[in-house]
Design a protein around this motif. Structure first.
Motif, PDB file in Angstrom:
ATOM      1  N   GLU A  64      -2.055  78.003  50.991  1.00 37.51           N
ATOM      2  CA  GLU A  64      -0.978  79.250  50.403  1.00 37.51           C
ATOM      3  C   GLU A  64      -0.602  80.047  51.794  1.00 37.51           C
ATOM      4  OE1 GLU A  64      -5.281  81.173  49.584  1.00 37.51           O
ATOM      5  OE2 GLU A  64      -5.691  79.436  48.635  1.00 37.51           O
ATOM      6  N   PHE A  65      -0.020  80.844  51.035  1.00 37.49           N
ATOM      7  CA  PHE A  65       0.934  81.489  52.419  1.00 37.49           C
ATOM      8  C   PHE A  65       1.222  82.910  51.609  1.00 37.49           C
ATOM      9  CE2 PHE A  65       2.595  77.127  51.695  1.00 37.49           C
ATOM     10  CZ  PHE A  65       2.438  76.930  53.098  1.00 37.49           C
ATOM     11  N   SER A  66       0.633  84.342  52.306  1.00 33.56           N
ATOM     12  CA  SER A  66       0.669  85.206  52.069  1.00 33.56           C
ATOM     13  C   SER A  66       1.944  85.814  52.652  1.00 33.56           C
ATOM     14  CB  SER A  66      -0.709  85.650  51.864  1.00 33.56           C
ATOM     15  OG  SER A  66      -0.356  86.840  51.874  1.00 33.56           O
ATOM     16  N   PHE A  67       2.324  87.223  52.870  1.00 38.98           N
ATOM     17  CA  PHE A  67       3.209  87.735  53.546  1.00 38.98           C
ATOM     18  C   PHE A  67       2.912  89.533  52.856  1.00 38.98           C
ATOM     19  CE2 PHE A  67       5.544  83.945  52.302  1.00 38.98           C
ATOM     20  CZ  PHE A  67       6.917  83.634  53.299  1.00 38.98           C
ATOM     21  N   GLN A  68       2.693  89.683  54.564  1.00 34.13           N
ATOM     22  CA  GLN A  68       2.595  91.181  54.389  1.00 34.13           C
ATOM     23  C   GLN A  68       3.266  91.999  55.361  1.00 34.13           C
ATOM     24  OE1 GLN A  68      -0.210  88.956  56.195  1.00 34.13           O
ATOM     25  NE2 GLN A  68      -0.865  88.287  54.382  1.00 34.13           N
ATOM     26  N   LYS A  69       3.766  93.078  54.753  1.00 36.67           N
ATOM     27  CA  LYS A  69       4.371  94.053  55.480  1.00 36.67           C
ATOM     28  C   LYS A  69       3.855  95.475  56.248  1.00 36.67           C
ATOM     29  CE  LYS A  69       9.313  95.775  55.725  1.00 36.67           C
ATOM     30  NZ  LYS A  69      10.579  96.193  55.265  1.00 36.67           N
TER      31      LYS A  69
END
Length: 93
Positions: A64-69
């Motif tokens: 799983e890959f989660s991007f956050q800004k």
């Protein structure tokens, strides 16, 4: 996912040096699809679950890959869940 939105995720992410010093993820886009690779993972297409969460079905498990800004610093981060670990990485390029 909108390819313009996905394009912002492309780049080089440095994995937290306290966990894996000198390792990086590279996220790229080809023909509207996102790909991820690193020295311990061949270039592979990742599939969207949401606008910022993606997955890859590996041989033994699903990654799983989660991007956050971060709105305050405008920094983009990636957290990879793979091999029983959470691998935080910060976009550097």
């Amino acid at each position: 996912i909108d390819s313009n939105k996905a394009e912002q995720f492309c780049g080089i992410y440095e994995i937290d040096p306290a966990i894996y010093p000198g390792y990086y993820f590279e996220v790229s886009m080809e023909k509207g699809q996102l790909y991820i690779e690193t020295s311990f993972l061949d270039k592979s297409e990742i599939f969207p679950e949401t606008e910022s969460n993606f997955f890859l079905i590996g041989l033994d498990e699903t990654f799983e890959f989660s991007f956050q800004k971060d709105i305050k610093t405008n920094t983009l981060t990636l957290t990879a869940k793979m091999y029983g670990l959470d691998l935080p990485a910060t976009k550097i390029d």
